[in-house]
Write a protein that holds these residues in place. Structure first.
Motif, PDB file in Angstrom:
ATOM      1  N   ALA A   1       7.422  10.345  -1.683  1.00 62.79           N
ATOM      2  CA  ALA A   1       6.473  10.295  -2.808  1.00 62.79           C
ATOM      3  C   ALA A   1       5.167  10.986  -2.453  1.00 62.79           C
ATOM      4  N   ARG A   2       5.247  12.084  -1.698  1.00 68.66           N
ATOM      5  CA  ARG A   2       4.050  12.840  -1.334  1.00 68.66           C
ATOM      6  C   ARG A   2       4.090  14.265  -1.858  1.00 68.66           C
ATOM      7  N   LEU A   3       5.020  14.564  -2.719  1.00 69.07           N
ATOM      8  CA  LEU A   3       5.171  15.922  -3.229  1.00 69.07           C
ATOM      9  C   LEU A   3       4.360  16.076  -4.508  1.00 69.07           C
ATOM     10  N   PRO A   4       3.448  17.053  -4.570  1.00 69.73           N
ATOM     11  CA  PRO A   4       2.686  17.250  -5.812  1.00 69.73           C
ATOM     12  C   PRO A   4       3.601  17.738  -6.933  1.00 69.73           C
ATOM     13  N   GLY A   5       3.272  17.375  -8.142  1.00 69.63           N
ATOM     14  CA  GLY A   5       4.125  17.750  -9.263  1.00 69.63           C
ATOM     15  C   GLY A   5       5.205  16.714  -9.497  1.00 69.63           C
ATOM     16  N   LYS A   6       6.025  16.969 -10.487  1.00 70.60           N
ATOM     17  CA  LYS A   6       7.070  16.030 -10.868  1.00 70.60           C
ATOM     18  C   LYS A   6       8.425  16.502 -10.372  1.00 70.60           C
ATOM     19  N   ILE A   7       9.223  15.542  -9.967  1.00 72.07           N
ATOM     20  CA  ILE A   7      10.599  15.820  -9.594  1.00 72.07           C
ATOM     21  C   ILE A   7      11.507  15.141 -10.611  1.00 72.07           C
TER      22      ILE A   7
ATOM     23  N   SER B   1       3.153  -1.526  -2.954  1.00 73.61           N
ATOM     24  CA  SER B   1       3.663  -2.442  -1.933  1.00 73.61           C
ATOM     25  C   SER B   1       4.708  -1.757  -1.060  1.00 73.61           C
ATOM     26  N   ILE B   2       5.521  -0.903  -1.674  1.00 73.71           N
ATOM     27  CA  ILE B   2       6.516  -0.150  -0.896  1.00 73.71           C
ATOM     28  C   ILE B   2       5.824   0.908  -0.047  1.00 73.71           C
ATOM     29  N   LYS B   3       4.752   1.480  -0.570  1.00 72.72           N
ATOM     30  CA  LYS B   3       4.017   2.519   0.161  1.00 72.72           C
ATOM     31  C   LYS B   3       3.552   2.017   1.519  1.00 72.72           C
ATOM     32  N   ARG B   4       3.150   0.739   1.580  1.00 73.16           N
ATOM     33  CA  ARG B   4       2.679   0.185   2.845  1.00 73.16           C
ATOM     34  C   ARG B   4       3.805  -0.050   3.835  1.00 73.16           C
ATOM     35  N   LYS B   5       5.050   0.048   3.366  1.00 72.51           N
ATOM     36  CA  LYS B   5       6.200  -0.136   4.253  1.00 72.51           C
ATOM     37  C   LYS B   5       6.807   1.192   4.690  1.00 72.51           C
ATOM     38  N   ILE B   6       6.148   2.305   4.351  1.00 70.68           N
ATOM     39  CA  ILE B   6       6.690   3.626   4.637  1.00 70.68           C
ATOM     40  C   ILE B   6       5.773   4.351   5.617  1.00 70.68           C
ATOM     41  N   GLY B   7       6.373   4.999   6.606  1.00 67.39           N
ATOM     42  CA  GLY B   7       5.645   5.862   7.526  1.00 67.39           C
ATOM     43  C   GLY B   7       6.103   7.295   7.364  1.00 67.39           C
ATOM     44  N   PHE B   8       5.186   8.231   7.581  1.00 67.96           N
ATOM     45  CA  PHE B   8       5.511   9.651   7.424  1.00 67.96           C
ATOM     46  C   PHE B   8       4.903  10.416   8.588  1.00 67.96           C
ATOM     47  N   VAL B   9       5.762  11.104   9.362  1.00 71.24           N
ATOM     48  CA  VAL B   9       5.315  11.912  10.498  1.00 71.24           C
ATOM     49  C   VAL B   9       5.536  13.370  10.132  1.00 71.24           C
TER      50      VAL B   9
ATOM     51  N   ARG C   1      -5.103   9.290   4.022  1.00 70.45           N
ATOM     52  CA  ARG C   1      -5.217   8.796   2.652  1.00 70.45           C
ATOM     53  C   ARG C   1      -3.840   8.626   2.009  1.00 70.45           C
ATOM     54  N   SER C   2      -2.900   9.517   2.329  1.00 69.83           N
ATOM     55  CA  SER C   2      -1.546   9.372   1.789  1.00 69.83           C
ATOM     56  C   SER C   2      -0.882   8.110   2.300  1.00 69.83           C
ATOM     57  N   SER C   3      -1.278   7.671   3.493  1.00 71.66           N
ATOM     58  CA  SER C   3      -0.740   6.435   4.055  1.00 71.66           C
ATOM     59  C   SER C   3      -1.495   5.201   3.582  1.00 71.66           C
ATOM     60  N   GLY C   4      -2.548   5.389   2.791  1.00 64.50           N
ATOM     61  CA  GLY C   4      -3.319   4.248   2.296  1.00 64.50           C
ATOM     62  C   GLY C   4      -4.092   3.533   3.382  1.00 64.50           C
ATOM     63  N   MET C   5      -4.635   4.275   4.355  1.00 65.48           N
ATOM     64  CA  MET C   5      -5.332   3.637   5.467  1.00 65.48           C
ATOM     65  C   MET C   5      -6.700   3.104   5.077  1.00 65.48           C
ATOM     66  N   TYR C   6      -7.395   3.807   4.181  1.00 59.72           N
ATOM     67  CA  TYR C   6      -8.752   3.399   3.844  1.00 59.72           C
ATOM     68  C   TYR C   6      -9.154   3.982   2.493  1.00 59.72           C
ATOM     69  N   ARG C   7     -10.239   3.466   1.966  1.00 60.66           N
ATOM     70  CA  ARG C   7     -10.802   3.978   0.725  1.00 60.66           C
ATOM     71  C   ARG C   7     -11.509   5.299   0.986  1.00 60.66           C
ATOM     72  N   LEU C   8     -11.504   6.161  -0.008  1.00 61.66           N
ATOM     73  CA  LEU C   8     -12.203   7.438   0.146  1.00 61.66           C
ATOM     74  C   LEU C   8     -13.706   7.218   0.264  1.00 61.66           C
ATOM     75  N   SER C   9     -14.235   6.239  -0.445  1.00 65.80           N
ATOM     76  CA  SER C   9     -15.675   5.985  -0.390  1.00 65.80           C
ATOM     77  C   SER C   9     -16.113   5.522   0.996  1.00 65.80           C
ATOM     78  N   SER C  10     -15.309   4.701   1.654  1.00 65.61           N
ATOM     79  CA  SER C  10     -15.677   4.247   3.002  1.00 65.61           C
ATOM     80  C   SER C  10     -15.635   5.403   3.988  1.00 65.61           C
ATOM     81  N   TYR C  11     -14.641   6.289   3.836  1.00 73.92           N
ATOM     82  CA  TYR C  11     -14.589   7.470   4.706  1.00 73.92           C
ATOM     83  C   TYR C  11     -15.801   8.362   4.469  1.00 73.92           C
ATOM     84  N   TYR C  12     -16.138   8.586   3.194  1.00 77.35           N
ATOM     85  CA  TYR C  12     -17.238   9.493   2.867  1.00 77.35           C
ATOM     86  C   TYR C  12     -18.560   8.966   3.421  1.00 77.35           C
TER      87      TYR C  12
END
Length: 661
Positions: A114-120, A134-142, A477-488
């Motif tokens: 679920a990291r591909l831009p556009g629609k499949i 909830s599923i996103k937090r159970k997925i890792g991407f290398v 950010r794709s892994s949902g590690m933190y908010r963009l505002s906190s990073y900024y």
């Protein structure tokens, strides 16, 4: 550079290993084979199903004539990257995607994650449910490229990841212990205190860097792990060790999906399932041990001396069949067709045979419902969805600020940067050494130099901030590690120490050497005005970098912008034509220049202006001061504050719009 790796890990057994039943919930319990169980929660098994996944992109075609390119107005055409790809991967299984370069392996992997831009088109489900937070937090991407901070050590990299990604219910000691366990499990103990390195910076080896990337995702004990060519650029021994590690992770109850370009026979025997793509279309999807029997059953018998099944599969994906292939499978296979037509015919035949023989079985497996246990169903319960983030905003800010300071300490406290500022400050102080107060033109020139130098310097330093960190930001950010505002906020706050310390030293040295007003209050006001100018300039640099996200383009635009601000600042041209005089109101250097001149001079002050005759003139009548109109300093300060806020808000909005959704 770390010494070459000595692979002491025994090769994984090649005998078939029983897989856990897909309907049985697997718990991460402490064991010798799965030490990631320090997390105080169960490992939820995820069954990945994907049916008829297709993906197309729009391309703009151009016609050529001879050696010249001629652009003709033509409608956009579509190019099919993926076409009807299906498969099932269950907990405990390792699926390897094979195919030629450009066959769509990485695109498919990215789409499934679920990291591909556009629609499949098609359906991708996780335990028969669509993708959710909830599923996103159970997925890792290398990813294929190891996106890591080069100046952090292995321990620091994994510890900061644990602090950001693990649940807030765990204590800090538990999170550090999780990082230590992953370091031990992945064989990174001897390099735990070595920096990652990269580019011209010497650090750990390629295999160790790849294992750190895997460990970065294993921090959260994922149920489903995607890996894009984890063995790329590694020697055979290191590649075997990586795949053996992945096989062990799968045996712990996880679902693993990886792409691989050309595995050796030893690596191939570690795969549970394979998916072979040819020009975006599947020609096989299923058990790795049955692949040779399937192709032999349809007439594509491998040569008797072929030792590596992967080579045979890649030949078929390229449309190259062995001589023993039955002629009735491909029309005119040994006829007079050219090689390209032969290859296309073989590809079409293999695709058609897949749809006929294998697709119905996959379809039936996809339609079979996956039993969801009561524990697993908690992921989609209101309690499981109540909080998207594992840590609070303030905790994210604190960790990101600390990590940023450690990563950029070599840059912020660079001796070259300090030498650059100090040399310019002393040189300018010597050039304006104790300038006479009656030499207003000289002193005004020094003031203008303050505003323009501390407009250029912070601007060009800030331009590099977001473009250089874009890969890491997109990944985390794709892994949902933190908010963009906190990073900024952490990123901008981390730059403040040196951004404010250096101009403070510069003004302190140059102000007193240059012979400006020898009073404490004017000095402090000058310093505060320069620091405000620095923050505005930095904000503009951040905005340009965030909007363009390309260093060369941002640098070019910044050069043009600062050149306009320089010319319209009010020093070089005192009488700007009315139709273009509005440019000075867009220049923060102009406002800073007016504030600084207003601090040094009062329009009613007088200065000796006669030659040989004792004569005094009003400062307000001096041309360089008169054309500025220095009677309203608070309006200039308000304009700078407005720019300060506006540029930084613009930078954040541009950064947010540029993030993948």
């Amino acid at each position: 550079m770390m010494p070459p790796e000595q692979d002491t890990t025994a090769a994984a057994p090649t005998t078939p290993t029983s897989h856990p039943h897909p309907d049985v919930l697997i718990h991460a319990v402490p064991s010798a084979t799965d030490t990631f169980s320090i997390l105080r929660h169960s490992l939820f098994p995820l069954t990945l199903k994907f049916e008829d996944v297709s993906y197309t992109i729009k391309t703009h075609s151009t016609k050529t004539s001879g050696c010249l390119w001629r652009n003709h107005s033509q409608p956009n055409t579509t190019r099919t990257i993926l076409n009807g790809v299906s498969g099932v991967v269950r907990p405990g299984e390792l699926l390897a995607m094979l195919g030629t370069s450009g066959s769509g392996k990485t695109t498919l992997l990215t789409a499934l994650a679920a990291r591909l831009p556009g629609k499949i088109s098609g359906a991708v489900t996780f335990n028969d449910k669509p993708f959710s937070s909830s599923i996103k937090r159970k997925i890792g991407f290398v990813s294929q490229d190891d996106v890591l901070y080069p100046h952090l050590t292995v321990l620091e990299t994994l510890t900061y990841a644990a602090m950001l990604r693990l649940p807030k219910e765990l204590s800090q000691d538990d999170k550090v212990a999780q990082a230590e366990i992953i370091i031990a499990e992945l064989g990174l103990t001897r390099c735990r205190n070595s920096i990652i390195g990269g580019g011209l910076l010497r650090g750990i080896s390629g295999g160790e860097r790849k294992r750190v990337s895997i460990g970065h995702e294993m921090i959260v004990n994922p149920s489903l792990l995607f890996l894009d060519e984890p063995t790329s650029g590694l020697d055979s021994t290191t590649a075997q060790r990586i795949v053996a590690t992945l096989r062990g992770l799968a045996r712990g109850g996880r679902t693993l999906v990886m792409t691989i370009h050309q595995p050796s026979s030893r690596l191939y025997r570690m795969f549970d399932k394979v998916l072979v793509l040819s020009d975006g279309c599947p020609i096989y999807s299923g058990d790795a041990g049955l692949v040779m029997g399937y192709f032999e059953s349809i007439g594509y018998v491998p040569p008797f001396n072929l030792m590596n099944p992967a080579d045979f599969l890649l030949d078929l994906a390229n449309g190259i069949a062995p001589d023993s292939a039955r002629e009735d499978q491909v029309d005119h296979f040994h006829g007079g067709l050219d090689t390209q037509d032969d290859q296309n015919s073989i590809k079409h035949s293999l695709i058609a045979l897949f749809r006929k023989n294998i697709y119905p079985e996959i379809k039936a497996e996809i339609l079979a419902k996956t039993k969801i246990s009561t524990v697993d169903s908690r992921m989609d319960s209101p309690q499981g969805r109540e909080n998207q983030w594992t840590t609070s905003w303030w905790e994210q800010f604190r960790i990101l600020l600390k990590r940023g300071l450690r990563e950029r300490r070599h840059e912020s406290y660079s001796g070259l940067r300090i030498f650059q500022v100090m040399s310019v400050s002393f040189l300018s102080g010597l050039l304006w050494w104790h300038s006479d107060p009656s030499h207003i033109q000289d002193q005004v020139g020094l003031i203008f130099f303050f505003s323009i130098f501390w407009g250029f310097f912070p601007l060009f330093n800030a331009i590099f901030a977001f473009p250089m960190e874009r890969p890491m930001l997109n990944k985390e950010r794709s892994s949902g590690m933190y908010r963009l505002s906190s990073y900024y906020m952490a990123r901008t706050a981390g730059d403040l120490p040196m951004e404010l310390v250096l101009p403070t030293i510069f003004v302190t040295v140059t102000y007193w050497m240059g012979g400006l007003k020898p009073s404490l209050l004017p000095f402090l006001l000058t310093l505060l005005s320069v620091l405000l100018n620095v923050l505005v300039s930095q904000g503009l640099g951040l905005a340009l970098g965030a909007i363009l996200m390309e260093v060369k383009q941002a640098t070019t635009l910044a050069s043009v912008t600062m050149l306009v601000f320089l010319l319209a600042g009010g020093y070089y041209i005192q009488h700007i034509p009315p139709f273009i005089s509005w440019l000075k109101y867009a220049s923060f250097s102009h406002y800073c220049y007016r504030v600084l001149v207003g601090i040094q001079y009062n329009v009613n002050e007088v200065y000796p202006c006669g030659f040989g005759v004792q004569r005094y003139c009003k400062v307000g009548d001096f041309p360089a001061v008169k054309c500025l109109g220095i009677g309203n300093p608070w309006g200039d300060v308000a304009a700078l504050v407005l720019m300060l806020v506006g540029y930084r808000v613009l930078a954040f909005l541009a950064l947010k719009m540029g993030q993948p959704h």
